[in-house]
Design an enzyme around this catalytic site. Structure first.
Site, PDB file in Angstrom:
ATOM      1  N   HIS A 193      28.078  -7.074 -39.130  1.00 34.32           N
ATOM      2  CA  HIS A 193      28.751  -7.722 -38.756  1.00 34.32           C
ATOM      3  C   HIS A 193      27.718  -8.740 -37.914  1.00 34.32           C
ATOM      4  CE1 HIS A 193      32.744 -10.118 -37.114  1.00 34.32           C
ATOM      5  NE2 HIS A 193      31.388  -9.870 -35.769  1.00 34.32           N
ATOM      6  N   SER A 221      32.629 -14.618 -36.912  1.00 32.44           N
ATOM      7  CA  SER A 221      33.105 -13.085 -36.506  1.00 32.44           C
ATOM      8  C   SER A 221      34.891 -14.108 -35.969  1.00 32.44           C
ATOM      9  CB  SER A 221      32.772 -13.341 -35.365  1.00 32.44           C
ATOM     10  OG  SER A 221      33.444 -11.925 -35.010  1.00 32.44           O
ATOM     11  N   ASP A 265      30.356  -4.177 -43.203  1.00 36.02           N
ATOM     12  CA  ASP A 265      31.684  -4.977 -41.281  1.00 36.02           C
ATOM     13  C   ASP A 265      32.409  -4.521 -41.323  1.00 36.02           C
ATOM     14  OD1 ASP A 265      32.672  -6.900 -39.498  1.00 36.02           O
ATOM     15  OD2 ASP A 265      31.856  -8.759 -41.149  1.00 36.02           O
TER      16      ASP A 265
END
Ligand SMILES: *[C@@H]1O[C@H](CO)[C@@H](O)[C@H](O)[C@H]1NC(C)=O
Length: 406
Positions: free
Chosen positions: A376, A192, A346
């Protein structure tokens, strides 16, 4: 006594109401894709996080503590699992806390080194939340992992987190000998926002010939730009857990000190001039994304005319340390071999797809794994028992395989 009991009762009632509200509202707001193999688990994960965030907001409103601080505090209460095969050492590089993971078995040759930057939007996540991932990485790839506990929001805004990561990475690169790491085999890795950090570090360290050269970068559903919130994946997955588009927007605004009232202007792309969109279309344009990714609910949205005030106040977004996806060709072309994981469900999927194309167009070797059932943050379920998603194991195995091939 009676007053105390009444207060306690009221507190219990309130907690139940908050819990019920979170559960009910998620049915209206969260989008759970059918292709995700364990929809109920994702609902549970999402509700748990929403519950933490809701309580965090309540405490923030009551001025008890900030939402991010509360969420991190609660996350960090989860006990760490020890692995008998990995030695974990808590260190401090100056004031920055780091965790060092070393395989217990001794090695006659220097090992691979991995610098790991955790995700969580600089709001959540910590050395503890990503402990299991680092442990597995160290053990399975027989490498020395250094996880960086950079400082986070809301107290530490841009560029503190980045500065901490640069400092810790520099420190590690200068101490390789001490940890038995091969200077030709240092990899940066992150998930991320940590993936974004990893590539920003790579880009920046190209200009540091006195430090060992980074061998590869591993970008796990990385966030690589804060400019365009209308890319196909941002539209398609805007309400998919564990990172909604609104939450990403909240993180960006808090980090860069942008007033949330600019939301609709930024969402419409009116914070950037037409010349900008023209110049960067070759890298950011949806035409760079293969057709098969644009089939689900996607509507091209031409950006609206510039709002000058918004442009002036959001200009930090244009800096390549916040949007490494638009770094210049000379920089991107020099980046090391890259491993990319993208997840179908995501919002950041297209950041990966666009960066992959840029790297490949400039001749950088890319290994790409696309998780058709991924969302995600899925890698963080690695050690979550009932809440584990098989996709997380597949991602870890793919990374380990890539590391072994270096
Ligand atoms: C820019 O956006 C703000 C907030 O949405 C609005 O009040 C203002 O009138 C806009 N300015 C222009 C020049 O469009």
């Amino acid at each position: 006594m009676v007053v105390l009991l009444l207060l306690l009762q009221a507190a219990c009632m309130f907690s139940v109401v908050v819990g019920l509200w979170v559960i009910c509202s998620h049915f209206l707001t969260a989008d759970i894709p059918a292709a995700i193999s364990h929809p109920v688990k994702l609902r549970v994960l999402h509700c748990l996080l929403q519950l933490l965030m809701t309580w965090g907001m309540i405490f923030e409103k009551l001025r008890i503590c900030s939402m991010p601080k509360f969420v991190r505090f609660m996350h960090d209460l989860v006990p760490l699992k020890e692995d008998p095969d990995v030695v974990v050492t808590d260190l401090r590089y100056g004031t920055i806390p780091v965790k060092l993971y070393q395989p217990k078995v001794s090695s006659s040759t220097p090992r691979l080194g991995i610098v790991f930057y955790h995700g969580g939007g600089i709001v959540m996540g910590s050395l503890r939340t990503h402990h299991a991932i680092c442990c597995h990485l160290s053990k399975k790839s027989d490498s020395v992992v250094l996880a960086v506990g950079y400082r986070k929001l809301p107290k530490y805004k841009f560029p503190v987190a980045l500065r901490d990561c640069v400092a810790a990475t520099t420190h590690f690169l200068k101490s390789l000998n001490m940890y038995g790491v091969d200077p030709d085999q240092v990899v940066v890795c992150g998930d991320s926002v940590g993936g974004g950090m990893a590539t920003v570090i790579c880009q920046r360290f190209l200009g540091s010939p006195d430090l060992p050269k980074i061998r590869a970068q591993i970008l796990i559903y990385a966030s690589l730009q804060v400019l365009d919130f209308q890319l196909p994946s941002y539209q398609q997955n805007k309400n998919v857990p564990m990172a909604s588009r609104d939450f990403a927007f909240y993180c960006v605004c808090t980090l860069l000190d942008i007033k949330p009232s600019w939301k609709s202007t930024i969402m419409k792309g009116a914070h950037l001039p037409a010349e900008f969109w023209e110049k960067y279309r070759k890298w950011l344009g949806a035409e760079n994304i293969p057709e098969r990714f644009k089939k689900r609910a996607y509507r091209p949205m031409p950006s609206e005319p510039l709002n000058e005030s918004a442009y002036l106040e959001t200009s930090l977004a244009l800096d390549s340390v916040n949007s490494p996806l638009i770094a210049e060709d000379e920089v991107v072309a020099q980046l090391p071999e890259t491993f990319i994981v993208s997840c179908e469900y995501d919002i950041f999927r297209d950041d990966s797809l666009l960066y992959k194309k840029r790297l490949e167009d400039l001749g950088v070797p890319v290994t790409w794994h696309h998780m058709e059932d991924g969302f995600h943050g899925v890698l963080s379920t690695l050690d979550m028992g009932y809440l584990h998603f098989p996709c997380s194991t597949r991602i870890l195995d793919a990374i380990v395989q890539f590391l072994k091939g270096l």
